[in-house]
Every structure is written in C-alpha cells, then in structure tokens.
Design an enzyme around this catalytic site. Structure first.
Site, PDB file in Angstrom:
ATOM      1  N   GLU A   1      11.680  -3.275  11.715  1.00 29.00           N
ATOM      2  CA  GLU A   1      11.276  -2.149  10.876  1.00 29.00           C
ATOM      3  C   GLU A   1      10.042  -1.491  11.499  1.00 29.00           C
ATOM      4  O   GLU A   1       9.032  -2.153  11.755  1.00 29.00           O
ATOM      5  CB  GLU A   1      10.934  -2.681   9.483  1.00 29.00           C
ATOM      6  CG  GLU A   1      10.562  -1.610   8.491  1.00 29.00           C
ATOM      7  CD  GLU A   1      10.122  -2.203   7.142  1.00 29.00           C
ATOM      8  OE1 GLU A   1       9.409  -3.217   7.146  1.00 29.00           O
ATOM      9  OE2 GLU A   1      10.498  -1.646   6.106  1.00 29.00           O
TER      10      GLU A   1
ATOM     11  N   CYS B   1      10.121   1.974   1.842  1.00 25.43           N
ATOM     12  CA  CYS B   1      10.945   0.825   2.254  1.00 25.43           C
ATOM     13  C   CYS B   1      12.397   1.233   2.468  1.00 25.43           C
ATOM     14  O   CYS B   1      13.095   0.672   3.288  1.00 25.43           O
ATOM     15  CB  CYS B   1      10.844  -0.281   1.218  1.00 25.43           C
ATOM     16  SG  CYS B   1      11.254   0.296  -0.435  1.00 25.43           S
TER      17      CYS B   1
ATOM     18  N   LYS C   1      -2.298  -8.158  -7.752  1.00 25.58           N
ATOM     19  CA  LYS C   1      -3.119  -8.070  -6.548  1.00 25.58           C
ATOM     20  C   LYS C   1      -2.623  -6.884  -5.732  1.00 25.58           C
ATOM     21  O   LYS C   1      -1.597  -6.962  -5.057  1.00 25.58           O
ATOM     22  CB  LYS C   1      -3.004  -9.334  -5.691  1.00 25.58           C
ATOM     23  CG  LYS C   1      -4.031  -9.328  -4.565  1.00 25.58           C
ATOM     24  CD  LYS C   1      -3.576 -10.043  -3.322  1.00 25.58           C
ATOM     25  CE  LYS C   1      -2.906  -9.185  -2.303  1.00 25.58           C
ATOM     26  NZ  LYS C   1      -3.693  -8.076  -1.743  1.00 25.58           N
ATOM     27  N   PRO C   2      -3.335  -5.754  -5.832  1.00 26.63           N
ATOM     28  CA  PRO C   2      -2.926  -4.624  -4.994  1.00 26.63           C
ATOM     29  C   PRO C   2      -3.389  -4.852  -3.566  1.00 26.63           C
ATOM     30  O   PRO C   2      -4.185  -5.756  -3.308  1.00 26.63           O
ATOM     31  CB  PRO C   2      -3.683  -3.446  -5.626  1.00 26.63           C
ATOM     32  CG  PRO C   2      -4.846  -4.038  -6.348  1.00 26.63           C
ATOM     33  CD  PRO C   2      -4.517  -5.483  -6.651  1.00 26.63           C
ATOM     34  N   ASP C   3      -2.910  -4.058  -2.651  1.00 29.14           N
ATOM     35  CA  ASP C   3      -3.463  -4.101  -1.296  1.00 29.14           C
ATOM     36  C   ASP C   3      -4.894  -3.572  -1.350  1.00 29.14           C
ATOM     37  O   ASP C   3      -5.192  -2.621  -2.082  1.00 29.14           O
ATOM     38  CB  ASP C   3      -2.603  -3.228  -0.373  1.00 29.14           C
ATOM     39  CG  ASP C   3      -2.935  -3.457   1.089  1.00 29.14           C
ATOM     40  OD1 ASP C   3      -2.120  -4.083   1.778  1.00 29.14           O
ATOM     41  OD2 ASP C   3      -4.024  -3.012   1.540  1.00 29.14           O
TER      42      ASP C   3
ATOM     43  N   TRP D   1       0.805  -1.220   0.000  1.00 26.73           N
ATOM     44  CA  TRP D   1       0.000   0.000   0.000  1.00 26.73           C
ATOM     45  C   TRP D   1       0.838   1.271   0.000  1.00 26.73           C
ATOM     46  O   TRP D   1       0.313   2.362  -0.182  1.00 26.73           O
ATOM     47  CB  TRP D   1      -0.923   0.023   1.232  1.00 26.73           C
ATOM     48  CG  TRP D   1      -0.223  -0.382   2.514  1.00 26.73           C
ATOM     49  CD1 TRP D   1      -0.297  -1.600   3.124  1.00 26.73           C
ATOM     50  CD2 TRP D   1       0.661   0.408   3.322  1.00 26.73           C
ATOM     51  NE1 TRP D   1       0.488  -1.627   4.251  1.00 26.73           N
ATOM     52  CE2 TRP D   1       1.094  -0.401   4.387  1.00 26.73           C
ATOM     53  CE3 TRP D   1       1.141   1.710   3.237  1.00 26.73           C
ATOM     54  CZ2 TRP D   1       1.977   0.052   5.377  1.00 26.73           C
ATOM     55  CZ3 TRP D   1       2.030   2.163   4.211  1.00 26.73           C
ATOM     56  CH2 TRP D   1       2.430   1.340   5.265  1.00 26.73           C
ATOM     57  N   ASN D   2       2.143   1.165   0.237  1.00 26.73           N
ATOM     58  CA  ASN D   2       2.869   2.427   0.482  1.00 26.73           C
ATOM     59  C   ASN D   2       3.153   3.228  -0.788  1.00 26.73           C
ATOM     60  O   ASN D   2       3.192   4.456  -0.749  1.00 26.73           O
ATOM     61  CB  ASN D   2       4.145   2.188   1.299  1.00 26.73           C
ATOM     62  CG  ASN D   2       5.167   1.363   0.583  1.00 26.73           C
ATOM     63  OD1 ASN D   2       4.824   0.522  -0.257  1.00 26.73           O
ATOM     64  ND2 ASN D   2       6.427   1.576   0.884  1.00 26.73           N
TER      65      ASN D   2
ATOM     66  N   GLU E   1      10.942  -8.057  -2.969  1.00 27.28           N
ATOM     67  CA  GLU E   1      11.447  -6.746  -2.526  1.00 27.28           C
ATOM     68  C   GLU E   1      10.861  -6.480  -1.150  1.00 27.28           C
ATOM     69  O   GLU E   1       9.665  -6.221  -1.023  1.00 27.28           O
ATOM     70  CB  GLU E   1      11.037  -5.655  -3.525  1.00 27.28           C
ATOM     71  CG  GLU E   1      11.560  -5.858  -4.940  1.00 27.28           C
ATOM     72  CD  GLU E   1      13.066  -5.759  -5.034  1.00 27.28           C
ATOM     73  OE1 GLU E   1      13.690  -5.186  -4.113  1.00 27.28           O
ATOM     74  OE2 GLU E   1      13.641  -6.275  -6.006  1.00 27.28           O
TER      75      GLU E   1
ATOM     76  N   GLY F   1       6.734  -6.204  -0.369  1.00 30.07           N
ATOM     77  CA  GLY F   1       6.026  -6.151   0.910  1.00 30.07           C
ATOM     78  C   GLY F   1       6.969  -6.500   2.046  1.00 30.07           C
ATOM     79  O   GLY F   1       8.192  -6.336   1.949  1.00 30.07           O
ATOM     80  N   SER F   2       6.398  -7.006   3.118  1.00 27.26           N
ATOM     81  CA  SER F   2       7.196  -7.247   4.323  1.00 27.26           C
ATOM     82  C   SER F   2       8.041  -8.524   4.177  1.00 27.26           C
ATOM     83  O   SER F   2       7.719  -9.409   3.371  1.00 27.26           O
ATOM     84  CB  SER F   2       6.264  -7.385   5.528  1.00 27.26           C
ATOM     85  OG  SER F   2       5.438  -8.515   5.347  1.00 27.26           O
TER      86      SER F   2
END
Ligand code: NAD
Length: 542
Positions: free
Chosen positions: A411, A313, A206-208, A182-183, A279, A257-258
């Site tokens: 993080e 990130c 697939k977006p958030d 989402w960022n 990533e 993502g995470s």
C-alpha cells in the site's frame, strides 16, 4: 470562513520542469486561537511529562503542545470511564439516544470549525474536510433509527413449548478502546464510538498524535449535547507506548490503521480473550470494462485515486484497462490529473491538499523512486512540492509497475496510481485479485448486469460498481470491512453496533418436565426423546 492562498495546477511549467511559482502562505482560520486549541488538549492526561508538538501541516508550525499519557493515566482513564459507564448503561435507551439527536445538530452547526481543525492537523483540502465532518452525523442518523430495534430484547420459545422461553439480551461490553489513524481523524475518532456509546458502553479513544484536535472537539460537542462527563476519555501518545495498557484494560478494541499494527493489536486482544475489530490497509483495484464510458471513469477514478491526496484506505492504487482502450484512457486520465489544482489553503480552491507529514511524503516518494529504478515510467507527477508546503506531493500516474516494486504490491497510501492493460475480463479479475489485501474494489461498465457479475468475482470486502469508493462507504446500513489482510470484522450495518454488545441468553423454564427420572425405564426414556425431537421439528421449535 477564511483565507485564500493561490493554488497551483499539478502540470509542470513546460517540459523543462521549471518549478511552479511559490504559493502564498495560507492564512490560518481565525477560529484556531491558542486559547481554543489549548482548551481542547486540556482534557488529555499528560503523566509522561513531555508533550508532542502538534503541527499545522501546511506550514509545519506548531499549533499546540499535546500532552502524552502514561500507563497510570490510561488506567485512571479506564477507571473513570468504567464508573461513568455503570450509570450510563442504566439510562433508558430513549434517554441515551436523545443525547445523540442533539449531538447531530451541534456537529452539523459547527461544521466550519470542525473542517478548520481537520484541515490544520491533517493538511487535506477543504472539500475532504467538509465531507469527513459529515460522517458522524450520518452514523448518528442511521443508528438513531436502528438502535432501538437492535438493542430490544428478543424472546423466543424455548425447547419445551409454552413451558420455556429464551430471551436474547444485548448487554454492553463495558469500556471500548478505540485506536484511530490520522487520515480521517474526526470520522474514525467519533463514528466508531457512537454505536458503542448508544449500546451503553464507555469509550477510551487514542487518536494519532498528529490529529488529536478534531476528535477532541467532537467529544466536547457530544458532552455539550448531554453525554455524561467521564464516559468518553481521550489518551494520547505513541502507539506502542499507549497500545498495551489500553488493550489490557479494554473489554473490546476497535482499531483502524495499517495491517502491520493490526496484527499486533489482534495478537494482544487474542491473548486477553477480548473481541476486536480490525479495519486495515488496502491495495485497491479499479477495473474498466470494455463497454465503460471513459469520461465517466476518468472523473470517478480521479476522486478514487487522488481524493484526500490518496490517503483513503479504500482509495484506488491500481487501474486495469482493456488494451484496446488503454491509450485513450491513459491520455484522458493523465490530462485530468495534470489539471488538478494543488494548494495549501482553507478555502475550496485546491482540489488536492498535502500529505499528512514529511516522513509520510518521503515514504510515498520512495515507492515512486523504487518503481522508476526497477523500470516503471512516470506519466505525470512523481515529485515532492516544497514550493507549496513541506509535505506536498504531485498527483502521480505510473505505468509498467510490476509486483516486485513497492508500488506494485504494498500500500502506497498517497496520490500515486499504476495503469495496467488487460486482454480479457478473466485476466482483469485475476490481476485485481492478485494481492494479499481485500478492502475495496471498483468496476466500471455500461452493462450493469455484467459489471455486477464481475464485481462479485473480486475478493474484496467492498466493491463499488460505477463508483470508486464513496457509495460503499456511505451505505451505513451495510457492514463495511476488509477481507484477506485488510481486516477482521466490520463497521456499519447491524454488526457495527452489535459487536459492542455481549449476548445474554436468559432462559426460563416454568416447570421441570423433561429428563430421566430415577427408576425410569431407559427404553421408554429414549422413545420419549425421539418423539419430542420429531414433534419439535414438525412444530418448528427453534
Ligand atoms: P498505523 O497502524 O501506523 O497507526 C494507526 C493508529 O495505531 C495510530 O493511532 C497509531 O498511533 C496507533 N499505533 C501504532 N502502533 C501501535 C501499537 N503498536 N499499538 C497500539 N497502537 C498503535 O496506521 P497509520 O499509518 O496511522 O494509518 C494509515 C493506515 O490505516 C493505512 O494502512 C490505511 O489503509 C489504514 N486505514 C484503514 C481504514 C479502514 O477502514 N480499513 C481506514 C483508515 C485508515
């Protein structure tokens, strides 16, 4: 373009901490009509039967109900994409690239609408939304230039000079699954898809759920530019619901993502024996060298730490300062952080926007509270700001943070940074490297040679000298990815496109001349082989 709502500085009114005045309600841009938003989500299959209320972050109000895709929807999306891909891959590259030339203009021309959507769904400030909208055009420009060279077949001499050749042919992988965070929803939803499409693939993204609108709008612009319908599919839903079916149907997975989710994605891709690019997160350090110009560092670090409200990130979460200059840096940096203007508005007034959601804001707050409970000091900030919007949090500077604290080793992904002193540059390098992550780092110094020497000693996929993060990320010709727990593979550079291709080694032998023949003397055969090897080395046959 739109609105004004008074923004407020980060500084608390007086030492008593009197609450700042309540900011006026932001006026939603006129572009974001119900019809427009409903039209955007209409392409998302909603077989699950329920919807996700996608909200305007500044107010918490629902913008549109987002359909949620079932496993059957996802399989259908892949089938449609696969059928479209078979035709798309047959288009001459020149014809495919023409679509992106037009898409570049459409994206640039529609930048204000894109920024409105990004701001509404993510809560970031106007500057960041506009900068985000620049990423896909930059990617398009880069690969328009580079793709013809990267995708051209390369023919080399084979093992038998003249009589044999081997040609490296780049075949598209098929359908690429992209899972985006989402960022930077517009950038991660589109920019990773563009080289995949140029290479002849279809994409299912697939977006958030929180931030599906701007990528949906971007895809509609690509289609206006001539991208065949069906080639770029969108499915929506909670990650664990959509992820398995998406990965099981994809020929390659691009995930941003995470680190925790990246591990799940990587495991499944591995089981399916498909490639993936991961990533992931970071705990990025900034090292101030003894000869650095502190005013420049403060300005650069301000963006590095608080840009996108700390939700980049590559943003900086740890700053290492020589102890002889620590107090001076601390005073300047804290003063600058306190002067930042926070606000919920669709104009360029606020320098800092909201966090993406209330639950993320609580997570950021929990890192600060944990640090304070374990002995850290809040130099400025540290509080939610519901007076501005439901997910606002003050720019926060901590000192005395140690590795046992959440903010010391995990993080935080918010507007929170820890200042640390160091005695020697060796110690600073060791502290910068004392993390499981390795996404980005920043080194500041007046002697560039010395700064570059230090930068090379930091174990990180990206290191910026005299900048925090933008120089590395905007250098589209160089691969950018994380090392250690920050990722596998990279985006940008040649590999940012080539990863979406399989190599076909097309070998042609004009006439059979080598190999033992029936009845041949084997000593003579071995001698023949040895002579050939020596000749090949001398002729440098590859
Ligand atoms: P996240 O991992 O929770 O979610 C990212 C995406 O994965 C979302 O679309 C989510 O719905 C989906 N997802 C979640 N669980 C899934 C599962 N089990 N299977 C399939 N998909 C799943 O990350 P986030 O909180 O949305 O994003 C923030 C993180 O992303 C931070 O750690 C940040 O550092 C990282 N990030 C990294 C980069 C980079 O380039 N390295 C860029 C942006 C963000």
């Amino acid at each position: 373009m739109t609105t004004t709502a008074p923004d407020v500085t980060n500084a608390r009114a007086g030492s008593s901490g009197t609450p700042a005045p309540t900011a006026a309600r932001p006026v939603r841009p006129a572009t974001l009509t119900d019809d427009f938003l409903r039209g955007l989500v209409a392409r998302v299959p909603g077989g699950l039967g329920h919807t996700w209320p996608l909200t305007e972050v500044y107010t918490g109000e629902t913008l549109v109900e987002l359909p949620q895709s079932s496993p059957a929807d996802i399989e259908r999306a892949f089938a449609t994409a696969r059928a479209a891909q078979a035709e798309w891959a047959q288009w001459p590259l020149r014809k495919r690239l023409k679509v992106f030339r037009k898409a570049h203009s459409l994206i640039v021309d529609n930048q204000p609408v894109i920024a409105d959507l990004i701001q509404a769904e993510s809560g970031k400030n106007r500057r960041m939304a506009v900068e985000e909208s620049c990423d896909p055009p930059m990617i398009i420009s880069h690969y328009l230039r580079r793709a013809p060279k990267l995708l051209a077949p390369v023919t080399r001499g084979g093992p038998i000079p003249v009589l044999s050749t081997s040609t490296e042919i780049r075949q598209p992988k098929g359908v690429v699954g992209i899972i985006a965070p989402w960022n930077f929803p517009f950038a991660t939803g589109l920019s990773d898809a563009i080289p995949a499409l140029m290479a002849g693939n279809a994409v299912v993204v697939k977006p958030d759920n929180k931030t599906a609108l701007s990528p949906l709008y971007g895809i509609s612009l690509l289609e206006q530019a001539g991208l065949p319908k069906g080639l770029f599919q969108v499915v929506c839903g909670e990650g664990p619901d959509v992820g398995p079916t998406l990965i099981d149907n994809a020929n390659y997975v691009m995930f941003t993502g995470s680190t925790a989710t990246g591990r799940v994605i990587g495991e499944r891709a591995g089981r399916n024996l498909i490639g993936c690019c991961l990533e992931l997160g970071g705990k990025n350090p900034l090292v101030v060298l003894p000869d650095a110009d502190l005013d420049e560092v403060v300005q650069g670090a301000l963006f590095g730490v608080f840009g996108n409200t700390g939700q980049i990130c590559m943003h900086i979460e740890r700053i290492y300062v020589p102890e002889t200059r620590y107090d001076e840096f601390k005073a300047k940096f804290v003063r600058a952080a306190e002067a930042l203007r926070l606000g919920a508005s669709y104009d360029f007034g606020p320098e800092l926007g909201s966090l993406v959601a209330v639950d993320h804001m609580r997570r950021v707050q929990s890192h600060v509270e944990d640090a304070v409970a374990k002995g850290a000091t809040v130099l400025t900030g540290g509080r939610p700001r519901p007076d501005i919007g439901p997910a606002f949090f003050e720019p926060t500077v901590l000192e005395g943070v140690t590795p046992d604290m959440l903010a010391g080793s995990c993080e935080t992904f918010g507007p929170v940074v820890a200042l640390h002193r160091y005695r020697t540059v060796d110690e600073a390098v060791a502290l910068a490297n004392d993390t499981d992550y390795g996404l980005n780092a920043s080194v500041w110094g007046t002697d560039l040679d010395e700064a570059v020497k230090v930068a090379k000693r930091i174990h990180s996929g990206n290191v910026n000298v005299n900048d925090s993060l933008a120089t590395a990320y905007a250098s589209k010709g160089t691969p950018s990815g994380g090392v250690k727990q920050s990722g596998v593979g990279a985006r940008h550079g040649d590999q940012g496109l080539l990863k979406y291709t399989d190599v076909q080694n097309l070998a042609v032998l004009k006439k059979q001349v080598m190999g033992a023949r029936p009845g041949q003397d084997y000593d003579e055969y071995v001698k023949q082989m040895q002579t050939s090897l020596k000749l090949m080395r001398r002729l440098r046959v590859r």
